[in-house]
Write a protein that holds these residues in place. Structure first.
Motif, PDB file in Angstrom:
ATOM      1  N   VAL A   1       8.445  31.033 -42.332  1.00 32.33           N
ATOM      2  CA  VAL A   1       9.258  32.265 -42.358  1.00 32.33           C
ATOM      3  C   VAL A   1      10.751  31.935 -42.408  1.00 32.33           C
ATOM      4  CG1 VAL A   1       9.488  32.635 -39.843  1.00 32.33           C
ATOM      5  CG2 VAL A   1       9.398  34.601 -41.396  1.00 32.33           C
ATOM      6  N   LEU A   2      11.144  30.804 -41.804  1.00 32.13           N
ATOM      7  CA  LEU A   2      12.574  30.445 -41.872  1.00 32.13           C
ATOM      8  C   LEU A   2      12.944  29.994 -43.288  1.00 32.13           C
ATOM      9  CD1 LEU A   2      13.177  28.671 -38.424  1.00 32.13           C
ATOM     10  CD2 LEU A   2      13.677  31.029 -39.086  1.00 32.13           C
ATOM     11  N   LYS A   3      11.989  29.395 -44.009  1.00 29.94           N
ATOM     12  CA  LYS A   3      12.245  29.022 -45.405  1.00 29.94           C
ATOM     13  C   LYS A   3      12.387  30.289 -46.267  1.00 29.94           C
ATOM     14  CE  LYS A   3      10.190  24.414 -45.356  1.00 29.94           C
ATOM     15  NZ  LYS A   3       8.924  23.657 -45.488  1.00 29.94           N
ATOM     16  N   GLU A   4      11.614  31.321 -45.916  1.00 28.27           N
ATOM     17  CA  GLU A   4      11.736  32.597 -46.661  1.00 28.27           C
ATOM     18  C   GLU A   4      13.123  33.197 -46.439  1.00 28.27           C
ATOM     19  OE1 GLU A   4       7.107  33.441 -45.577  1.00 28.27           O
ATOM     20  OE2 GLU A   4       8.460  35.159 -45.544  1.00 28.27           O
TER      21      GLU A   4
ATOM     22  N   LYS B   1       6.356  38.686 -38.239  1.00 28.79           N
ATOM     23  CA  LYS B   1       6.307  39.956 -38.995  1.00 28.79           C
ATOM     24  C   LYS B   1       7.693  40.624 -39.004  1.00 28.79           C
ATOM     25  CE  LYS B   1       1.565  41.394 -38.040  1.00 28.79           C
ATOM     26  NZ  LYS B   1       0.955  41.899 -36.796  1.00 28.79           N
ATOM     27  N   ALA B   2       8.335  40.620 -37.831  1.00 24.84           N
ATOM     28  CA  ALA B   2       9.653  41.264 -37.713  1.00 24.84           C
ATOM     29  C   ALA B   2      10.672  40.553 -38.598  1.00 24.84           C
ATOM     30  CB  ALA B   2      10.104  41.231 -36.257  1.00 24.84           C
ATOM     31  N   ILE B   3      10.648  39.222 -38.604  1.00 23.23           N
ATOM     32  CA  ILE B   3      11.611  38.462 -39.421  1.00 23.23           C
ATOM     33  C   ILE B   3      11.376  38.751 -40.901  1.00 23.23           C
ATOM     34  CG2 ILE B   3      12.313  36.132 -40.127  1.00 23.23           C
ATOM     35  CD1 ILE B   3      11.760  35.294 -37.155  1.00 23.23           C
ATOM     36  N   ARG B   4      10.097  38.838 -41.302  1.00 24.44           N
ATOM     37  CA  ARG B   4       9.766  39.156 -42.705  1.00 24.44           C
ATOM     38  C   ARG B   4      10.293  40.557 -43.052  1.00 24.44           C
ATOM     39  NH1 ARG B   4       4.495  35.802 -42.593  1.00 24.44           N
ATOM     40  NH2 ARG B   4       5.318  33.949 -43.680  1.00 24.44           N
TER      41      ARG B   4
ATOM     42  N   LEU C   1      17.605  25.263 -41.607  1.00 23.40           N
ATOM     43  CA  LEU C   1      16.884  26.552 -41.579  1.00 23.40           C
ATOM     44  C   LEU C   1      17.505  27.505 -40.558  1.00 23.40           C
ATOM     45  CD1 LEU C   1      13.155  25.329 -41.861  1.00 23.40           C
ATOM     46  CD2 LEU C   1      14.581  26.378 -43.653  1.00 23.40           C
ATOM     47  N   TRP C   2      18.384  26.979 -39.696  1.00 20.86           N
ATOM     48  CA  TRP C   2      19.077  27.868 -38.730  1.00 20.86           C
ATOM     49  C   TRP C   2      20.527  27.410 -38.629  1.00 20.86           C
ATOM     50  CZ3 TRP C   2      20.661  24.847 -34.555  1.00 20.86           C
ATOM     51  CH2 TRP C   2      19.959  23.645 -34.355  1.00 20.86           C
ATOM     52  N   VAL C   3      21.408  28.383 -38.353  1.00 19.22           N
ATOM     53  CA  VAL C   3      22.847  28.107 -38.410  1.00 19.22           C
ATOM     54  C   VAL C   3      23.344  27.545 -37.077  1.00 19.22           C
ATOM     55  CG1 VAL C   3      25.119  29.184 -38.647  1.00 19.22           C
ATOM     56  CG2 VAL C   3      23.225  29.918 -40.128  1.00 19.22           C
TER      57      VAL C   3
ATOM     58  N   ILE D   1      19.687  34.563 -46.135  1.00 16.61           N
ATOM     59  CA  ILE D   1      20.026  35.263 -44.881  1.00 16.61           C
ATOM     60  C   ILE D   1      20.140  34.228 -43.769  1.00 16.61           C
ATOM     61  CG2 ILE D   1      19.311  36.997 -43.183  1.00 16.61           C
ATOM     62  CD1 ILE D   1      17.720  38.380 -45.424  1.00 16.61           C
ATOM     63  N   PRO D   2      21.345  34.074 -43.181  1.00 17.61           N
ATOM     64  CA  PRO D   2      21.514  33.085 -42.104  1.00 17.61           C
ATOM     65  C   PRO D   2      20.739  33.475 -40.856  1.00 17.61           C
ATOM     66  CG  PRO D   2      23.510  34.403 -42.354  1.00 17.61           C
ATOM     67  CD  PRO D   2      22.598  34.800 -43.473  1.00 17.61           C
ATOM     68  N   VAL D   3      20.239  32.461 -40.122  1.00 13.10           N
ATOM     69  CA  VAL D   3      19.445  32.692 -38.909  1.00 13.10           C
ATOM     70  C   VAL D   3      20.139  32.066 -37.703  1.00 13.10           C
ATOM     71  CG1 VAL D   3      17.257  32.208 -37.746  1.00 13.10           C
ATOM     72  CG2 VAL D   3      17.279  32.773 -40.201  1.00 13.10           C
ATOM     73  N   ILE D   4      20.305  32.870 -36.649  1.00 13.04           N
ATOM     74  CA  ILE D   4      20.881  32.380 -35.388  1.00 13.04           C
ATOM     75  C   ILE D   4      19.774  32.317 -34.342  1.00 13.04           C
ATOM     76  CG2 ILE D   4      22.431  32.968 -33.476  1.00 13.04           C
ATOM     77  CD1 ILE D   4      24.344  34.200 -35.486  1.00 13.04           C
ATOM     78  N   LEU D   5      19.646  31.184 -33.653  1.00 10.52           N
ATOM     79  CA  LEU D   5      18.673  31.047 -32.550  1.00 10.52           C
ATOM     80  C   LEU D   5      19.362  31.451 -31.257  1.00 10.52           C
ATOM     81  CD1 LEU D   5      17.148  27.576 -33.491  1.00 10.52           C
ATOM     82  CD2 LEU D   5      16.321  29.852 -34.136  1.00 10.52           C
ATOM     83  N   SER D   6      18.790  32.440 -30.581  1.00  4.94           N
ATOM     84  CA  SER D   6      19.366  32.933 -29.333  1.00  4.94           C
ATOM     85  C   SER D   6      18.422  32.593 -28.179  1.00  4.94           C
ATOM     86  CB  SER D   6      19.520  34.464 -29.431  1.00  4.94           C
ATOM     87  OG  SER D   6      19.785  35.024 -28.166  1.00  4.94           O
TER      88      SER D   6
END
Ligand code: GZL
Length: 324
Positions: free
Chosen positions: A101-104, A75-78, A126-128, A110-115
């Motif tokens: 959600v990562l495809k959205e 929900k937060a990512i959306r 799907l993640w940078v 919008i780039p996504v970083i996994l922490s």
């Protein structure tokens, strides 16, 4: 000739506008979805991220706490996507269920970083980048330390033919739980160290105590070693061991992971024998990566945090230097 001049002029103008808009961007807006506040490690991780963002005036942090629920992270990512943030970063509570959600986010550019933790997806575009510890190596370090030190630490009346280990696993399906189990099993395979019970304590102190009570009820004094996937569960287990009438760190050797302050205090008291470091202080690395990304720099797919192993013998001198 005039036509060419017009084309060159328009191209130059377009470049200036683009550059101008990037330069004119006085704020980089980052949406961060945090797992929750389940452990001292997580609280320190949040402190590192929030305080680092505060120290950088050009970073605007939108922070969300998911109370350890994947649906809340989704929900937060959306929400971050609909707000049009510049970068999304998150610590995925479990490895699977992230593709939609990562495809959205990808569709929204919008780039996504996994922490901290990784995801298990087919498409790694799907993640940078994924920044965090090598959890398999942490499991190996725990297993290797145990095999190298058990004989000098064990209760003299305990045999070493077979060493009975109980394992408190982290959150079911999470990368650290899966990998720490694998790393420990890999190095202890074929040795005298046998896992006789293994169950999730969900990385929390309360659940760690509850599961250790069940281990003690069924196995009692047969237990030689506790291997806990994090210090919070080990600290809960210590309470259960003492209530059962045994001495943690002596009757039951305890090796754990995180190296939070509470573990150092327990080691000074002789109740934990070793903790393997897993640094939560990811804030500086995270926002360096964000700034590099926004400046158009290429990020490495994997950024590994450097960590150590802390035996009880050095806890007293190390404790004052610890930042979490
Ligand atoms: C590890 C992190 C784990 C910690 C736990 O990087 O994801 O989650 O080991 C925390 O303490 O709850």
């Amino acid at each position: 000739m005039k036509k060419w001049l017009q084309i060159i002029a328009c191209t130059l103008f377009a470049c200036m506008m683009t550059a101008g808009s990037a330069l004119a961007k006085d704020k980089i807006v980052v949406g961060f979805s945090q797992i929750g506040a389940e452990s001292a490690w997580r609280v320190a991780n949040t402190d590192s991220i929030v305080s680092e963002a505060k120290s950088r005036p050009h970073i605007e942090l939108k922070f969300s706490d998911a109370q350890q629920k994947q649906e809340n992270q989704i929900k937060a990512i959306r929400s971050f996507i609909s707000q049009g943030v510049d970068v999304i970063a998150f610590s995925p509570v479990v490895e699977t269920g992230w593709e939609p959600v990562l495809k959205e986010a990808k569709r929204a550019k919008i780039p996504v970083i996994l922490s901290d933790r990784a995801v298990d997806v087919q498409d790694d575009t799907l993640w940078v980048t994924f920044m965090g510890s090598d959890f398999v190596e942490e499991g190996r370090r725990a297993g290797n330390w145990l095999m190298e030190n058990y004989d000098r630490l064990k209760n003299p009346d305990k045999s070493s033919d077979v060493v009975n280990v109980v394992e408190l696993q982290g959150t079911v399906g999470s990368a650290p739980a899966i990998d720490r189990k694998d790393g420990f099993a890999e190095v202890t395979k074929g040795s005298a160290f046998k896992i006789i019970k293994s169950q999730s304590g969900d990385f929390t102190r309360a659940k760690g105590k509850e599961v250790m009570e069940a281990f003690l009820k069924s196995e009692g004094k047969k237990i030689d070693v506790l291997y806990a996937h994090n210090d919070d569960m080990a600290l809960g287990a210590i309470q259960a061991i003492e209530e059962y009438g045994l001495n943690p760190g002596k009757d039951i050797i305890i090796v754990s992971i995180d190296a939070v302050r509470g573990a150092f205090e327990a080691m000074v008291e002789g109740k934990i024998n070793c903790t393997v470091e897993c640094s939560p202080l990811l804030g500086p690395q995270l926002f360096d990566a964000v700034e590099d990304l926004m400046a158009g720099k290429e990020l490495p797919k994997r950024i590994v945090t450097n960590e150590g192993v802390f035996p009880a013998e050095t806890a007293a001198e190390t404790l004052p230097t610890r930042k979490y």
